[in-house]
Design a protein around this motif. Sequence first.
Motif, PDB file in Angstrom:
ATOM      1  N   THR A 176       0.834  -1.194   0.000  1.00  0.00           N
ATOM      2  CA  THR A 176       0.000   0.000   0.000  1.00  0.00           C
ATOM      3  C   THR A 176       0.873   1.250   0.000  1.00  0.00           C
ATOM      4  OG1 THR A 176      -1.486  -1.298   1.413  1.00  0.00           O
ATOM      5  CG2 THR A 176      -2.011   1.027   1.110  1.00  0.00           C
ATOM      6  N   GLY A 177       0.560   2.166  -0.896  1.00  0.00           N
ATOM      7  CA  GLY A 177       1.323   3.403  -0.963  1.00  0.00           C
ATOM      8  C   GLY A 177       2.561   3.334  -1.836  1.00  0.00           C
ATOM      9  N   TRP A 178       2.880   2.142  -2.340  1.00  0.00           N
ATOM     10  CA  TRP A 178       4.011   2.014  -3.253  1.00  0.00           C
ATOM     11  C   TRP A 178       3.599   2.495  -4.644  1.00  0.00           C
ATOM     12  CZ3 TRP A 178       8.391  -1.892  -2.806  1.00  0.00           C
ATOM     13  CH2 TRP A 178       8.671  -2.183  -1.453  1.00  0.00           C
ATOM     14  N   ASN A 179       4.548   3.010  -5.385  1.00  0.00           N
ATOM     15  CA  ASN A 179       4.328   3.365  -6.781  1.00  0.00           C
ATOM     16  C   ASN A 179       4.853   2.241  -7.665  1.00  0.00           C
ATOM     17  OD1 ASN A 179       3.281   6.023  -6.235  1.00  0.00           O
ATOM     18  ND2 ASN A 179       5.379   6.584  -5.678  1.00  0.00           N
ATOM     19  N   ALA A 180       4.203   2.023  -8.788  1.00  0.00           N
ATOM     20  CA  ALA A 180       4.571   0.885  -9.629  1.00  0.00           C
ATOM     21  C   ALA A 180       4.432   1.231 -11.103  1.00  0.00           C
ATOM     22  CB  ALA A 180       3.698  -0.317  -9.291  1.00  0.00           C
ATOM     23  N   HIS A 181       5.112   0.420 -11.912  1.00  0.00           N
ATOM     24  CA  HIS A 181       4.990   0.552 -13.362  1.00  0.00           C
ATOM     25  C   HIS A 181       5.444  -0.742 -14.010  1.00  0.00           C
ATOM     26  CE1 HIS A 181       4.572   2.733 -17.132  1.00  0.00           C
ATOM     27  NE2 HIS A 181       5.707   2.168 -17.531  1.00  0.00           N
ATOM     28  N   TYR A 182       4.778  -1.094 -15.119  1.00  0.00           N
ATOM     29  CA  TYR A 182       5.177  -2.257 -15.912  1.00  0.00           C
ATOM     30  C   TYR A 182       5.522  -1.772 -17.307  1.00  0.00           C
ATOM     31  CZ  TYR A 182       5.278  -7.050 -17.696  1.00  0.00           C
ATOM     32  OH  TYR A 182       5.679  -8.254 -18.245  1.00  0.00           O
ATOM     33  N   GLU A 183       6.794  -1.912 -17.672  1.00  0.00           N
ATOM     34  CA  GLU A 183       7.278  -1.441 -18.971  1.00  0.00           C
ATOM     35  C   GLU A 183       7.518  -2.645 -19.874  1.00  0.00           C
ATOM     36  OE1 GLU A 183       8.358   1.671 -21.618  1.00  0.00           O
ATOM     37  OE2 GLU A 183       7.525   1.806 -19.585  1.00  0.00           O
ATOM     38  N   LYS A 184       6.782  -2.705 -20.979  1.00  0.00           N
ATOM     39  CA  LYS A 184       6.793  -3.879 -21.852  1.00  0.00           C
ATOM     40  C   LYS A 184       7.257  -3.489 -23.251  1.00  0.00           C
ATOM     41  CE  LYS A 184       3.503  -7.368 -23.632  1.00  0.00           C
ATOM     42  NZ  LYS A 184       2.172  -7.975 -23.399  1.00  0.00           N
ATOM     43  N   PHE A 185       8.151  -4.313 -23.812  1.00  0.00           N
ATOM     44  CA  PHE A 185       8.602  -4.089 -25.187  1.00  0.00           C
ATOM     45  C   PHE A 185       8.143  -5.259 -26.041  1.00  0.00           C
ATOM     46  CE2 PHE A 185      11.559  -4.459 -28.724  1.00  0.00           C
ATOM     47  CZ  PHE A 185      11.638  -3.155 -29.182  1.00  0.00           C
ATOM     48  N   ASN A 186       7.354  -4.969 -27.064  1.00  0.00           N
ATOM     49  CA  ASN A 186       6.937  -5.991 -28.028  1.00  0.00           C
ATOM     50  C   ASN A 186       6.790  -5.334 -29.391  1.00  0.00           C
ATOM     51  OD1 ASN A 186       4.674  -4.510 -27.423  1.00  0.00           O
ATOM     52  ND2 ASN A 186       3.472  -6.220 -26.665  1.00  0.00           N
ATOM     53  N   ARG A 187       6.758  -6.161 -30.417  1.00  0.00           N
ATOM     54  CA  ARG A 187       6.748  -5.624 -31.778  1.00  0.00           C
ATOM     55  C   ARG A 187       5.379  -5.093 -32.184  1.00  0.00           C
ATOM     56  NH1 ARG A 187      11.259  -6.523 -34.709  1.00  0.00           N
ATOM     57  NH2 ARG A 187      12.738  -8.094 -33.969  1.00  0.00           N
ATOM     58  N   VAL A 188       4.332  -5.777 -31.748  1.00  0.00           N
ATOM     59  CA  VAL A 188       2.974  -5.356 -32.094  1.00  0.00           C
ATOM     60  C   VAL A 188       2.120  -5.398 -30.843  1.00  0.00           C
ATOM     61  CG1 VAL A 188       3.109  -6.149 -34.479  1.00  0.00           C
ATOM     62  CG2 VAL A 188       2.306  -7.726 -32.719  1.00  0.00           C
ATOM     63  N   ALA A 189       1.062  -4.615 -30.839  1.00  0.00           N
ATOM     64  CA  ALA A 189       0.156  -4.600 -29.695  1.00  0.00           C
ATOM     65  C   ALA A 189      -0.398  -5.995 -29.440  1.00  0.00           C
ATOM     66  CB  ALA A 189      -0.987  -3.624 -29.966  1.00  0.00           C
ATOM     67  N   ALA A 191       0.964  -8.587 -28.226  1.00  0.00           N
ATOM     68  CA  ALA A 191       1.879  -9.709 -28.380  1.00  0.00           C
ATOM     69  C   ALA A 191       2.588 -10.002 -27.065  1.00  0.00           C
ATOM     70  CB  ALA A 191       2.907  -9.407 -29.456  1.00  0.00           C
ATOM     71  N   TRP A 192       3.268 -11.161 -27.023  1.00  0.00           N
ATOM     72  CA  TRP A 192       4.071 -11.525 -25.863  1.00  0.00           C
ATOM     73  C   TRP A 192       5.218 -10.523 -25.696  1.00  0.00           C
ATOM     74  CZ3 TRP A 192       2.156 -15.230 -22.866  1.00  0.00           C
ATOM     75  CH2 TRP A 192       1.315 -16.194 -23.431  1.00  0.00           C
ATOM     76  N   ASN A 260      13.111 -12.617 -32.588  1.00  0.00           N
ATOM     77  CA  ASN A 260      12.802 -11.281 -32.093  1.00  0.00           C
ATOM     78  C   ASN A 260      14.028 -10.525 -31.610  1.00  0.00           C
ATOM     79  OD1 ASN A 260       9.909 -11.245 -32.377  1.00  0.00           O
ATOM     80  ND2 ASN A 260       9.812 -12.734 -30.718  1.00  0.00           N
ATOM     81  N   ALA A 261      14.965 -11.241 -30.989  1.00  0.00           N
ATOM     82  CA  ALA A 261      16.115 -10.555 -30.404  1.00  0.00           C
ATOM     83  C   ALA A 261      17.199 -11.554 -30.056  1.00  0.00           C
ATOM     84  CB  ALA A 261      15.688  -9.804 -29.146  1.00  0.00           C
ATOM     85  N   ASP A 262      18.453 -11.075 -30.115  1.00  0.00           N
ATOM     86  CA  ASP A 262      19.558 -11.909 -29.651  1.00  0.00           C
ATOM     87  C   ASP A 262      19.861 -11.556 -28.194  1.00  0.00           C
ATOM     88  OD1 ASP A 262      20.923  -9.488 -29.723  1.00  0.00           O
ATOM     89  OD2 ASP A 262      22.102 -10.011 -31.491  1.00  0.00           O
ATOM     90  N   LEU A 263      20.864 -12.209 -27.618  1.00  0.00           N
ATOM     91  CA  LEU A 263      21.171 -12.024 -26.203  1.00  0.00           C
ATOM     92  C   LEU A 263      21.551 -10.582 -25.900  1.00  0.00           C
ATOM     93  CD1 LEU A 263      23.106 -14.384 -23.880  1.00  0.00           C
ATOM     94  CD2 LEU A 263      23.859 -12.011 -24.062  1.00  0.00           C
ATOM     95  N   GLU A 264      22.428 -10.003 -26.713  1.00  0.00           N
ATOM     96  CA  GLU A 264      22.909  -8.652 -26.441  1.00  0.00           C
ATOM     97  C   GLU A 264      21.782  -7.632 -26.497  1.00  0.00           C
ATOM     98  OE1 GLU A 264      24.309 -10.750 -28.554  1.00  0.00           O
ATOM     99  OE2 GLU A 264      26.217 -11.191 -27.548  1.00  0.00           O
ATOM    100  N   PHE A 265      20.882  -7.791 -27.461  1.00  0.00           N
ATOM    101  CA  PHE A 265      19.780  -6.838 -27.579  1.00  0.00           C
ATOM    102  C   PHE A 265      18.827  -6.962 -26.392  1.00  0.00           C
ATOM    103  CE2 PHE A 265      15.655  -5.535 -29.740  1.00  0.00           C
ATOM    104  CZ  PHE A 265      15.903  -4.179 -29.594  1.00  0.00           C
TER     105      PHE A 265
END
Length: 284
Positions: A176-189, A191-192, A260-265
Amino acid sequence: MIPAAFDYVAPSSVDEVVRELAAAGDEAKVIAGGQSLLPVLRMRLAAPAKLVDLGRIPELRGVRDDGDAIVIGAMTTHYEVQRDPLVREHASLIALATDTVADPQVRHRGTFGGSLAHADPAGDLLAPALALDAELVLSGVDGRRTVPAGEFFTDIFTTSMRQDEILCEVRVPKRTGWNAHYEKFNRVAQAWSIVAVAAAVRTEDGTIAEARVGLTNMAATPLRATAVEQALVGQPATTEAITAAAQHAAEGTSPSVDGNADLEFRQHLARVLTSRAVSAAVGA
């Protein structure tokens, strides 16, 4: 394709489910919302002799207050989790991550417990559950037991749940009282996640007092970015301090390599998205 033939049962209690699973052994599969299992059945990647449906067990649904924790029933749909006032007040990170799951149709059918039990490393609810120190309550022939999220996910699509067990509910300590955010990177809406970051932060007078950061799709299981958490605590909630702490995000990760991506990316994404997630959470 059409699934292979199977027997179907829809018990009305957890005890009945456990008996069905114990009797069927490895030949049974449990179906919750069906958003992950049904495509697998249609492609015949699985051909169980019996399907055990959890949809008629009222005790597995809903969210309740339990003192220092909220309890989310395993069969509570994503749509219900998104809108539940207890989740939004005490575990806002879960609500925010749920907002990104697939599309409205899936969120109306898919379930919170089903997503966790499926244990897809690209699934958006595993890292928030891990970051918030959730506990998963399992029922089996030997009774109930509680497993911390950090011990529940053991490998890709694999958990510590035994064959005769089902996930009944998830206990989430109140933030309670914590601030939060979920930042997601995907190619299309819808998607996983290629990579995503779950961040929950508590500040005091402009200083980060506590931080929880979970990583999605950076290993075979969700990960806690503990080095980032340690680097954040005691620092001012500024862009500069957060960016510096986020440089530790890729430590200890072993992301997959695919189209979708290699290890470095992916490791680069982990650092960038961690900075964005924490900054958005504290308003930096």
